[in-house]
Design a protein around this motif. Structure first.
Motif, PDB file in Angstrom:
ATOM      1  N   GLU A  98     -16.727 -26.269  16.518  1.00  0.00           N
ATOM      2  CA  GLU A  98     -17.234 -25.401  15.447  1.00  0.00           C
ATOM      3  C   GLU A  98     -16.341 -24.180  15.288  1.00  0.00           C
ATOM      4  OE1 GLU A  98     -21.331 -24.631  16.317  1.00  0.00           O
ATOM      5  OE2 GLU A  98     -21.954 -26.674  15.781  1.00  0.00           O
ATOM      6  N   HIS A  99     -15.044 -24.430  15.323  1.00  0.00           N
ATOM      7  CA  HIS A  99     -14.010 -23.409  15.070  1.00  0.00           C
ATOM      8  C   HIS A  99     -13.952 -22.307  16.120  1.00  0.00           C
ATOM      9  CE1 HIS A  99     -13.354 -25.517  11.419  1.00  0.00           C
ATOM     10  NE2 HIS A  99     -14.385 -25.021  10.765  1.00  0.00           N
ATOM     11  N   LYS A 100     -14.417 -22.606  17.332  1.00  0.00           N
ATOM     12  CA  LYS A 100     -14.336 -21.626  18.417  1.00  0.00           C
ATOM     13  C   LYS A 100     -13.850 -22.322  19.683  1.00  0.00           C
ATOM     14  CE  LYS A 100     -18.082 -18.672  16.715  1.00  0.00           C
ATOM     15  NZ  LYS A 100     -19.425 -18.092  17.026  1.00  0.00           N
ATOM     16  N   PRO A 101     -13.012 -21.642  20.500  1.00  0.00           N
ATOM     17  CA  PRO A 101     -12.560 -22.265  21.738  1.00  0.00           C
ATOM     18  C   PRO A 101     -13.687 -22.329  22.758  1.00  0.00           C
ATOM     19  CG  PRO A 101     -11.764 -20.000  21.601  1.00  0.00           C
ATOM     20  CD  PRO A 101     -12.444 -20.291  20.293  1.00  0.00           C
ATOM     21  N   VAL A 102     -13.878 -23.504  23.335  1.00  0.00           N
ATOM     22  CA  VAL A 102     -14.923 -23.672  24.350  1.00  0.00           C
ATOM     23  C   VAL A 102     -14.344 -24.050  25.714  1.00  0.00           C
ATOM     24  CG1 VAL A 102     -16.718 -24.247  22.683  1.00  0.00           C
ATOM     25  CG2 VAL A 102     -15.318 -26.081  23.674  1.00  0.00           C
ATOM     26  N   LEU A 103     -13.141 -24.631  25.720  1.00  0.00           N
ATOM     27  CA  LEU A 103     -12.436 -24.954  26.959  1.00  0.00           C
ATOM     28  C   LEU A 103     -10.987 -24.510  26.822  1.00  0.00           C
ATOM     29  CD1 LEU A 103     -13.567 -28.659  27.621  1.00  0.00           C
ATOM     30  CD2 LEU A 103     -14.516 -26.594  28.666  1.00  0.00           C
ATOM     31  N   GLY A 104     -10.404 -24.071  27.919  1.00  0.00           N
ATOM     32  CA  GLY A 104      -9.002 -23.694  27.906  1.00  0.00           C
ATOM     33  C   GLY A 104      -8.329 -24.028  29.224  1.00  0.00           C
ATOM     34  N   ILE A 105      -7.106 -24.542  29.139  1.00  0.00           N
ATOM     35  CA  ILE A 105      -6.294 -24.847  30.317  1.00  0.00           C
ATOM     36  C   ILE A 105      -4.870 -24.376  30.052  1.00  0.00           C
ATOM     37  CG2 ILE A 105      -5.252 -26.670  31.717  1.00  0.00           C
ATOM     38  CD1 ILE A 105      -7.683 -28.316  31.371  1.00  0.00           C
ATOM     39  N   VAL A 106      -4.328 -23.631  30.997  1.00  0.00           N
ATOM     40  CA  VAL A 106      -2.926 -23.227  30.958  1.00  0.00           C
ATOM     41  C   VAL A 106      -2.342 -23.567  32.322  1.00  0.00           C
ATOM     42  CG1 VAL A 106      -1.314 -21.302  30.760  1.00  0.00           C
ATOM     43  CG2 VAL A 106      -3.324 -21.390  29.269  1.00  0.00           C
ATOM     44  N   TYR A 107      -1.353 -24.462  32.335  1.00  0.00           N
ATOM     45  CA  TYR A 107      -0.802 -24.931  33.613  1.00  0.00           C
ATOM     46  C   TYR A 107       0.664 -24.556  33.744  1.00  0.00           C
ATOM     47  CZ  TYR A 107       0.641 -27.848  37.486  1.00  0.00           C
ATOM     48  OH  TYR A 107       1.160 -28.285  38.680  1.00  0.00           O
ATOM     49  N   ASP A 108       0.973 -23.866  34.848  1.00  0.00           N
ATOM     50  CA  ASP A 108       2.322 -23.453  35.203  1.00  0.00           C
ATOM     51  C   ASP A 108       2.823 -24.390  36.298  1.00  0.00           C
ATOM     52  OD1 ASP A 108       4.578 -22.294  36.312  1.00  0.00           O
ATOM     53  OD2 ASP A 108       3.676 -20.330  36.640  1.00  0.00           O
ATOM     54  N   PRO A 109       3.696 -25.355  35.963  1.00  0.00           N
ATOM     55  CA  PRO A 109       4.105 -26.338  36.965  1.00  0.00           C
ATOM     56  C   PRO A 109       5.056 -25.786  38.021  1.00  0.00           C
ATOM     57  CG  PRO A 109       5.282 -26.711  34.915  1.00  0.00           C
ATOM     58  CD  PRO A 109       4.265 -25.640  34.631  1.00  0.00           C
ATOM     59  N   ILE A 110       5.754 -24.716  37.722  1.00  0.00           N
ATOM     60  CA  ILE A 110       6.667 -24.139  38.709  1.00  0.00           C
ATOM     61  C   ILE A 110       5.883 -23.573  39.894  1.00  0.00           C
ATOM     62  CG2 ILE A 110       8.353 -22.295  39.126  1.00  0.00           C
ATOM     63  CD1 ILE A 110       9.508 -24.596  37.516  1.00  0.00           C
ATOM     64  N   ARG A 111       4.805 -22.855  39.617  1.00  0.00           N
ATOM     65  CA  ARG A 111       3.990 -22.239  40.672  1.00  0.00           C
ATOM     66  C   ARG A 111       2.766 -23.068  41.018  1.00  0.00           C
ATOM     67  NH1 ARG A 111       6.107 -19.231  37.095  1.00  0.00           N
ATOM     68  NH2 ARG A 111       7.508 -17.542  37.692  1.00  0.00           N
ATOM     69  N   ASP A 112       2.595 -24.199  40.340  1.00  0.00           N
ATOM     70  CA  ASP A 112       1.405 -25.027  40.512  1.00  0.00           C
ATOM     71  C   ASP A 112       0.140 -24.186  40.361  1.00  0.00           C
ATOM     72  OD1 ASP A 112      -0.063 -27.357  40.903  1.00  0.00           O
ATOM     73  OD2 ASP A 112      -0.125 -27.113  43.080  1.00  0.00           O
ATOM     74  N   GLU A 113       0.098 -23.387  39.303  1.00  0.00           N
ATOM     75  CA  GLU A 113      -1.069 -22.557  39.005  1.00  0.00           C
ATOM     76  C   GLU A 113      -1.737 -23.091  37.746  1.00  0.00           C
ATOM     77  OE1 GLU A 113      -0.293 -18.222  41.001  1.00  0.00           O
ATOM     78  OE2 GLU A 113       0.242 -18.437  38.881  1.00  0.00           O
TER      79      GLU A 113
END
Length: 269
Positions: A111-126
């Protein structure tokens, strides 16, 4: 029912390990019409995650940075059950230069709003994740922005001068903070602010896929953000948005007040 964050993280991590890391600092850069950089790695991650997400969650459409603008607009205007918003490689210039600061960013819009978010940094495995109204996490550990017992003049800022116009010159001549950085991956900048690794943030123009996941992570971690005009960050449109943000709400007020007084109305929507 929403997809589980752990399942999404597994998909994103695999794409980063198998499509990004083998190409890191060793892939040819191409230039898009707007002058921004794109690589084979961007398209490889987009293709892989588009297929995997379609297999598992066929009810949701997918919008990616590397799609044609007309198709992006069509997706925003459609009445979807949900819409994935993907930046397959945020920090492409860093990636091609061998600078170890880049990420995959994925958000689910309902419904035009963010409900889940993922940001993955593979260098630091964060792996930074968030679910609306339930919180934010870093590698599964609850993420809360630490309080900052510092005045603005003692703070570390991340500022992207390139997109700020006349305001950039004023900041360069009379900065209100102690020190400044520009990291080159918008999604990770949101997350590092949420983790307390710097204190205040300013960016002149971010696209939907730049901020959809990161802004949710910061918000769920307790941070605060607005545009330079005082509007909410999130808007279901392709036009870029400016960002003023801080982890600490007291510090946000001091930062925003300084910018408002300094800019005299200068800013991006």
């Amino acid at each position: 029912m929403l997809p589980h964050l752990d399942d999404l993280a597994t998909l994103v991590k695999a794409a980063a390990r198998e499509e990004l890391l083998p190409r890191f600092a060793g892939t040819e850069r191409l230039f898009k019409a707007d002058g921004s950089v794109v690589t084979e790695a961007d398209f490889a991650v987009q293709k892989r995650l588009t297929a995997r997400l379609q297999e598992r969650y066929p009810e949701f459409a997918l919008l990616s940075e590397e799609m044609d603008a007309l198709r992006q607009q069509e997706l925003l205007e459609q009445d979807n059950a949900g819409l994935w918003c993907l930046d397959p490689l945020d920090g492409t210039s860093n990636f091609t230069a061998g600078l170890p600061f880049f990420t995959i960013s994925l958000a689910l819009l309902i419904e035009h709003k963010p409900v889940l978010g993922i940001v993955y940094d593979p260098i630091r495995d964060e792996c930074f994740t968030a679910q609306r109204d339930l919180g934010a996490w870093l590698n599964g550990v609850r993420l809360r922005v630490p309080s900052v017992d510092l005045p603005l003049r003692r703070c570390l800022a991340v500022v992207d001068f390139k997109r700020l116009g006349p305001l950039a010159a004023k900041l360069a001549v009379r900065p209100p903070y102690s020190s400044q950085r520009n990291l080159g991956s918008v999604a990770l900048e949101w997350c590092w602010l949420a983790a307390g690794r710097f204190h205040v943030y300013l960016h002149g123009k971010q696209k939907l896929w730049d901020y959809a996941a990161g802004a949710l992570i910061l918000s769920e971690a307790g941070g605060r953000a607005e545009t330079l005009r005082g509007e909410p960050i999130f808007s279901i449109e392709l036009q870029p948005r400016s960002v003023v943000a801080a982890g600490d709400r007291r510090l946000f007020d001091e930062w925003k007040t300084w910018l408002t007084e300094c800019s005299d109305g200068i800013g991006s929507p």
